[in-house]
Design a protein around this motif. Structure first.
Motif, PDB file in Angstrom:
ATOM      1  N   ASN A 227      69.185  -7.366 -10.255  1.00 44.57           N
ATOM      2  CA  ASN A 227      68.388  -6.242 -10.757  1.00 44.57           C
ATOM      3  C   ASN A 227      67.566  -5.595  -9.648  1.00 44.57           C
ATOM      4  OD1 ASN A 227      67.552  -4.667 -13.105  1.00 44.57           O
ATOM      5  ND2 ASN A 227      65.553  -5.625 -12.873  1.00 44.57           N
ATOM      6  N   GLU A 228      68.064  -5.626  -8.411  1.00 36.89           N
ATOM      7  CA  GLU A 228      67.334  -5.014  -7.310  1.00 36.89           C
ATOM      8  C   GLU A 228      67.150  -3.522  -7.562  1.00 36.89           C
ATOM      9  OE1 GLU A 228      70.023  -6.829  -6.982  1.00 36.89           O
ATOM     10  OE2 GLU A 228      69.707  -8.450  -5.541  1.00 36.89           O
ATOM     11  N   ALA A 229      65.959  -3.027  -7.294  1.00 39.23           N
ATOM     12  CA  ALA A 229      65.645  -1.618  -7.506  1.00 39.23           C
ATOM     13  C   ALA A 229      66.402  -0.740  -6.509  1.00 39.23           C
ATOM     14  CB  ALA A 229      64.143  -1.393  -7.363  1.00 39.23           C
ATOM     15  N   ASN A 230      66.546   0.527  -6.859  1.00 41.79           N
ATOM     16  CA  ASN A 230      67.036   1.541  -5.926  1.00 41.79           C
ATOM     17  C   ASN A 230      65.826   2.096  -5.189  1.00 41.79           C
ATOM     18  OD1 ASN A 230      69.787   1.443  -6.898  1.00 41.79           O
ATOM     19  ND2 ASN A 230      69.086   2.564  -8.698  1.00 41.79           N
ATOM     20  N   TRP A 231      65.712   1.818  -3.880  1.00 41.48           N
ATOM     21  CA  TRP A 231      64.498   2.193  -3.159  1.00 41.48           C
ATOM     22  C   TRP A 231      64.824   2.862  -1.837  1.00 41.48           C
ATOM     23  CZ3 TRP A 231      63.407  -0.832   1.335  1.00 41.48           C
ATOM     24  CH2 TRP A 231      64.101  -2.041   1.438  1.00 41.48           C
ATOM     25  N   SER A 232      63.817   3.584  -1.332  1.00 35.16           N
ATOM     26  CA  SER A 232      64.007   4.465  -0.172  1.00 35.16           C
ATOM     27  C   SER A 232      65.183   5.404  -0.428  1.00 35.16           C
ATOM     28  CB  SER A 232      64.218   3.652   1.112  1.00 35.16           C
ATOM     29  OG  SER A 232      63.024   3.018   1.498  1.00 35.16           O
ATOM     30  N   ILE A 233      65.185   5.998  -1.604  1.00 32.94           N
ATOM     31  CA  ILE A 233      66.284   6.871  -2.035  1.00 32.94           C
ATOM     32  C   ILE A 233      65.925   8.323  -1.738  1.00 32.94           C
ATOM     33  CG2 ILE A 233      67.670   7.629  -3.998  1.00 32.94           C
ATOM     34  CD1 ILE A 233      68.130   4.704  -3.070  1.00 32.94           C
ATOM     35  N   ASN A 234      66.872   9.065  -1.194  1.00 30.12           N
ATOM     36  CA  ASN A 234      66.716  10.505  -1.038  1.00 30.12           C
ATOM     37  C   ASN A 234      66.943  11.139  -2.405  1.00 30.12           C
ATOM     38  OD1 ASN A 234      67.306  13.323  -0.618  1.00 30.12           O
ATOM     39  ND2 ASN A 234      67.495  12.878   1.552  1.00 30.12           N
ATOM     40  N   LEU A 235      65.867  11.519  -3.073  1.00 28.59           N
ATOM     41  CA  LEU A 235      65.955  12.013  -4.444  1.00 28.59           C
ATOM     42  C   LEU A 235      66.705  13.341  -4.514  1.00 28.59           C
ATOM     43  CD1 LEU A 235      62.352  11.110  -5.644  1.00 28.59           C
ATOM     44  CD2 LEU A 235      64.452   9.780  -5.899  1.00 28.59           C
ATOM     45  N   GLU A 236      66.569  14.162  -3.473  1.00 26.48           N
ATOM     46  CA  GLU A 236      67.315  15.416  -3.464  1.00 26.48           C
ATOM     47  C   GLU A 236      68.818  15.138  -3.477  1.00 26.48           C
ATOM     48  OE1 GLU A 236      67.701  19.659  -1.075  1.00 26.48           O
ATOM     49  OE2 GLU A 236      67.015  17.894   0.014  1.00 26.48           O
ATOM     50  N   ASP A 237      69.272  14.244  -2.625  1.00 27.36           N
ATOM     51  CA  ASP A 237      70.705  13.933  -2.580  1.00 27.36           C
ATOM     52  C   ASP A 237      71.186  13.347  -3.894  1.00 27.36           C
ATOM     53  OD1 ASP A 237      70.844  14.837   0.002  1.00 27.36           O
ATOM     54  OD2 ASP A 237      70.875  12.851   0.929  1.00 27.36           O
ATOM     55  N   GLN A 238      70.364  12.480  -4.492  1.00 25.72           N
ATOM     56  CA  GLN A 238      70.773  11.840  -5.737  1.00 25.72           C
ATOM     57  C   GLN A 238      70.881  12.859  -6.868  1.00 25.72           C
ATOM     58  OE1 GLN A 238      71.523   8.753  -5.091  1.00 25.72           O
ATOM     59  NE2 GLN A 238      72.455   8.463  -7.085  1.00 25.72           N
ATOM     60  N   LEU A 239      69.929  13.799  -6.924  1.00 20.19           N
ATOM     61  CA  LEU A 239      69.985  14.821  -7.962  1.00 20.19           C
ATOM     62  C   LEU A 239      71.139  15.795  -7.708  1.00 20.19           C
ATOM     63  CD1 LEU A 239      68.938  16.174 -10.486  1.00 20.19           C
ATOM     64  CD2 LEU A 239      67.190  17.320  -9.101  1.00 20.19           C
ATOM     65  N   VAL A 240      71.357  16.151  -6.458  1.00 17.63           N
ATOM     66  CA  VAL A 240      72.485  17.032  -6.128  1.00 17.63           C
ATOM     67  C   VAL A 240      73.797  16.400  -6.583  1.00 17.63           C
ATOM     68  CG1 VAL A 240      73.860  17.887  -4.180  1.00 17.63           C
ATOM     69  CG2 VAL A 240      71.406  18.329  -4.269  1.00 17.63           C
ATOM     70  N   ASN A 241      73.930  15.107  -6.387  1.00 17.94           N
ATOM     71  CA  ASN A 241      75.135  14.407  -6.826  1.00 17.94           C
ATOM     72  C   ASN A 241      75.320  14.518  -8.330  1.00 17.94           C
ATOM     73  OD1 ASN A 241      77.403  12.411  -6.421  1.00 17.94           O
ATOM     74  ND2 ASN A 241      76.068  11.180  -7.715  1.00 17.94           N
ATOM     75  N   ARG A 242      74.218  14.396  -9.067  1.00  9.28           N
ATOM     76  CA  ARG A 242      74.318  14.495 -10.527  1.00  9.28           C
ATOM     77  C   ARG A 242      74.619  15.935 -10.953  1.00  9.28           C
ATOM     78  NH1 ARG A 242      76.064  11.041 -13.153  1.00  9.28           N
ATOM     79  NH2 ARG A 242      74.541   9.471 -12.486  1.00  9.28           N
ATOM     80  N   ILE A 243      73.947  16.923 -10.351  1.00 10.75           N
ATOM     81  CA  ILE A 243      74.206  18.322 -10.685  1.00 10.75           C
ATOM     82  C   ILE A 243      75.662  18.679 -10.406  1.00 10.75           C
ATOM     83  CG2 ILE A 243      73.648  20.714 -10.086  1.00 10.75           C
ATOM     84  CD1 ILE A 243      70.822  19.741  -9.361  1.00 10.75           C
ATOM     85  N   SER A 244      76.199  18.148  -9.324  1.00 11.13           N
ATOM     86  CA  SER A 244      77.572  18.484  -8.921  1.00 11.13           C
ATOM     87  C   SER A 244      78.597  18.081  -9.971  1.00 11.13           C
ATOM     88  CB  SER A 244      77.907  17.807  -7.595  1.00 11.13           C
ATOM     89  OG  SER A 244      77.066  18.255  -6.566  1.00 11.13           O
ATOM     90  N   GLN A 245      78.250  17.127 -10.827  1.00  8.21           N
ATOM     91  CA  GLN A 245      79.180  16.659 -11.843  1.00  8.21           C
ATOM     92  C   GLN A 245      79.093  17.455 -13.140  1.00  8.21           C
ATOM     93  OE1 GLN A 245      79.024  12.291 -12.210  1.00  8.21           O
ATOM     94  NE2 GLN A 245      78.053  12.224 -10.194  1.00  8.21           N
TER      95      GLN A 245
END
Length: 662
Positions: A227-245
């Motif tokens: 259950n390790e957290a997702n950390w030091s994440i580039n939130l812009e990249d993560q959201l762009v990935n979701r928008i792209s779908q």
């Protein structure tokens, strides 16, 4: 769910195999004569001066910059003078750290050592060498280029190992920890010119998935098994990935928008026929805003309105509505920089009444209209930062879609350095939750169609409580509250009063609500009264953004028995008889969370409060906000990993891993 030591098996690469891949073309002649480049593991931090506890409490840290685990068996870390000489063992996980403490695991209080060693470092004329299992020299530090013996600030690496053994690779730590200044088993406080190592551990696209992302560090040693957290994440990249779908629709509620990748991806989706609708905050022009952030916000909204063809009124346009009217940004230099036409007559000049006065300009964004056709003042905030994608994904949290919220500066953005505000986001794949958010969005938007309806739109106190507040997400209870009107702060207060049995930990940007303060006081010391009470055994820890730490209205003043420089009859302080272990955050920028973790690591009902809502009258009764309560021991545990990292940086004491397991 009790804590279990992690037993999940990960693929561990021997350094022999890994070095064959990485280093086979790098060696000629005597390989041990110099450090090779692109080493997967390097010396990352050195406490050559010890700690505030003792000058003998020296420690060193290695960092794995790859995504794969690396076996350190057969590796050696030694000083050129022969002391210390450490035969390394164990595994350093991908993207993680390996902490070596001298003589005892108590050298770094509250952080478990990966290996104990013996032998003292000199305070001058010392040099370290790191050898891999093949006997090849992979890193060298030939001097103490940084660090401070007086403040016990460590020496932190700020660039890749292949940039040479030079002083510019190292800086003195600026983040506080229990032993002075340093970041044991955390990202270095001074950043890195190589970019941030992102720890994306668990992301699911399944129905009912709940994915949490933290843009700062976490302490994964406190994770449940797997259950390790997702950390030091580039939130812009993560959201762009979701928008792209996205395939059909994207609804955006944004307080501010100035991230180019998000804007460009939204434009791409609109050009592909995806419906893009936006509600945006309109702001008063700030004469002290030297960066013209509001102007950049409007430039990006104009890009969305024009679409990729830059022509207003064509099929690739997004549709935007504000909580107050917005005019075109006319600065020619900025328009050219953002790729917008030099002329903007396609937005006609209009004189409109906004609040109590008339304004004239090229009207860019229409807004909620009063019955007489005039506009409300932009003084109240549409403070949401959520997206609804394809009617099933909800993205929300504390993160504004901004450079300062993500990177800090242009330079940091170009180097992928996450030196922006501390933030947390959640994305949930739930048609039912998305439907609730869409109802809220369309109440502000005034329409269920592609185009907004300004005469039907309702923001701020004009809204009604018209949504369900509970939804079952694949067996997880998720509560949702919108402000104003839904009683968000009252719900947090009741959760503390009636549901918290063991502990409550919080991170908060602005906290002034006295009723919530009082309920926490009662849990902490059994009394609502000023300077009365005895410790109950309830565990509470907290962090405040430092900009509000000394404000007269801040709950931090009540909890620490301090006297603020100002007082007010409207919000009298109720000082606590026993000061609570709460601290001002020590982040690179703002501590921007609005989060409470209730009963983590217990068999009670662990839950997390997260969203855009600050615990203040503005957050609850004025601004447009959203807040989730997620009833999940796993999600609470992920937030706890991030909380402990922030708390430790601020100077708070975190438990040992053994104590946490118990």
């Amino acid at each position: 769910m009790p804590f279990n030591k992690r037993s999940t098996l990960k693929k561990v690469f021997s350094i022999g195999a890994l070095s064959t891949v990485l280093f086979s073309t790098l060696f000629t002649g005597n390989e041990s004569a110099k450090a090779v480049t692109n080493s997967p593991v390097a010396i990352n931090e050195v406490a050559w001066m010890g700690t505030t506890g003792s000058y003998n409490n020296e420690w060193m840290e290695l960092k794995n910059s790859t995504s794969q685990d690396v076996s350190l068996t057969g590796w050696k870390l030694k000083a050129k003078d022969g002391t210390p000489a450490i035969n390394l063992s164990g595994t350093i996980k991908g993207g993680s750290y390996f902490l070596l403490e001298r003589s005892t695991d108590d050298a770094v209080v509250g952080v478990k050592a990966d290996q104990i060693y013996t032998g003292a470092l000199g305070n001058s004329a010392e040099a370290l060498e790191l050898y891999d299992a093949n006997g090849s020299l992979v890193d060298t530090v030939s001097s103490w280029y940084a660090g401070d013996n007086n403040t016990k600030a460590t020496m932190e690496r700020v660039s890749a190992v292949d940039s040479g053994d030079v002083s510019t690779n190292w800086k003195t730590a600026t983040a506080a920890y229990d032993g002075g200044y340093g970041t044991p088993k955390q990202a270095n406080s001074t950043g890195t010119t190589q970019g941030t190592v992102h720890h994306l551990n668990h992301v699911s696209n399944a129905d009912g998935a709940i994915n949490v992302y933290f843009n700062k560090t976490a302490l994964p040693q406190f994770a449940y098994d797997g259950n390790e957290a997702n950390w030091s994440i580039n939130l812009e990249d993560q959201l762009v990935n979701r928008i792209s779908q996205a395939t059909s629709s994207i609804d955006v509620a944004t307080y501010e928008l100035n991230l180019p990748k998000i804007v460009n991806t939204l434009m791409d989706k609109a050009s592909q026929g995806v419906q893009v609708r936006v509600v945006a905050d309109a702001k008063d022009v700030d004469p002290n805003d030297t960066e013209n952030r509001y102007g950049i916000h409007r430039l990006n909204l104009e890009k969305l309105i024009r679409g990729k063809d830059l022509v207003v009124g064509t099929a690739d346009d997004a549709h935007v509505l504000g909580d107050s009217a917005m005019f075109v940004e006319e600065d020619a230099t900025l328009r050219a920089k953002y790729g917008l036409p030099a002329t903007f007559d396609d937005f006609p000049v209009q004189t409109v009444k906004i609040g109590s006065g008339n304004q004239t300009g090229h009207l860019l964004v229409d807004a909620e209209r009063k019955a007489d056709g005039t506009y409300y003042s932009p003084g109240d905030q549409m403070h949401n930062k959520f997206m609804i994608i394809d009617g099933k994904w909800v993205w929300t949290g504390t993160w504004n879609f901004t450079e300062t919220g993500t990177y800090g500066t242009d330079e940091d953005m170009n180097q992928d350095l996450l030196n922006g505000n501390q933030n947390q986001t959640v994305e949930i794949n739930s048609v039912d939750l998305a439907s609730i958010y869409k109802t809220e969005f369309q109440e502000m938007y005034g329409s269920s169609a592609a185009a907004p309806n300004p005469t039907n739109a309702k923001f701020h106190s004009r809204k009604t409580d018209n949504t369900a507040h509970q939804v079952n997400v694949n067996g997880t209870l998720v509560e949702v509250y919108f402000s104003p009107g839904d009683g968000a702060l009252n719900r947090i207060t009741n959760a503390v009063k009636n549901e918290a049995q063991h502990r409550a930990y919080f991170e908060i940007f602005a906290f002034s609500d006295q009723t919530l303060v009082n309920e926490l006081k009662y849990k902490w010391e059994g009394s609502y009264n000023d300077m009365e009470g005895t410790r109950t055994g309830f565990d509470m820890k907290g962090l405040f953004d430092p900009s509000f730490w000394n404000q007269w209205w801040s709950a931090s003043v009540d909890m620490t028995q301090r006297t603020a420089s100002q007082t007010s009859v409207d919000n009298p302080n109720t000082r606590w008889n026993t000061p609570a272990p709460v601290y001002a955050g020590k982040e690179s920028r703002k501590l921007h969370a609005k989060t409470m973790i209730i009963d983590p690591n217990t068999s009670s009902d662990p839950m997390v409060v997260v969203g855009s809502t600050n615990w203040s009258s503005n957050g609850d009764a004025t601004n447009d906000e959203n807040m989730l309560l997620i009833h999940s021991d796993k999600i609470a545990n992920q937030f706890l990993q991030e909380f402990y990292a922030r708390y430790q940086v601020a100077g708070g004491q975190v438990p040992s891993q053994e104590a946490f397991i118990q």
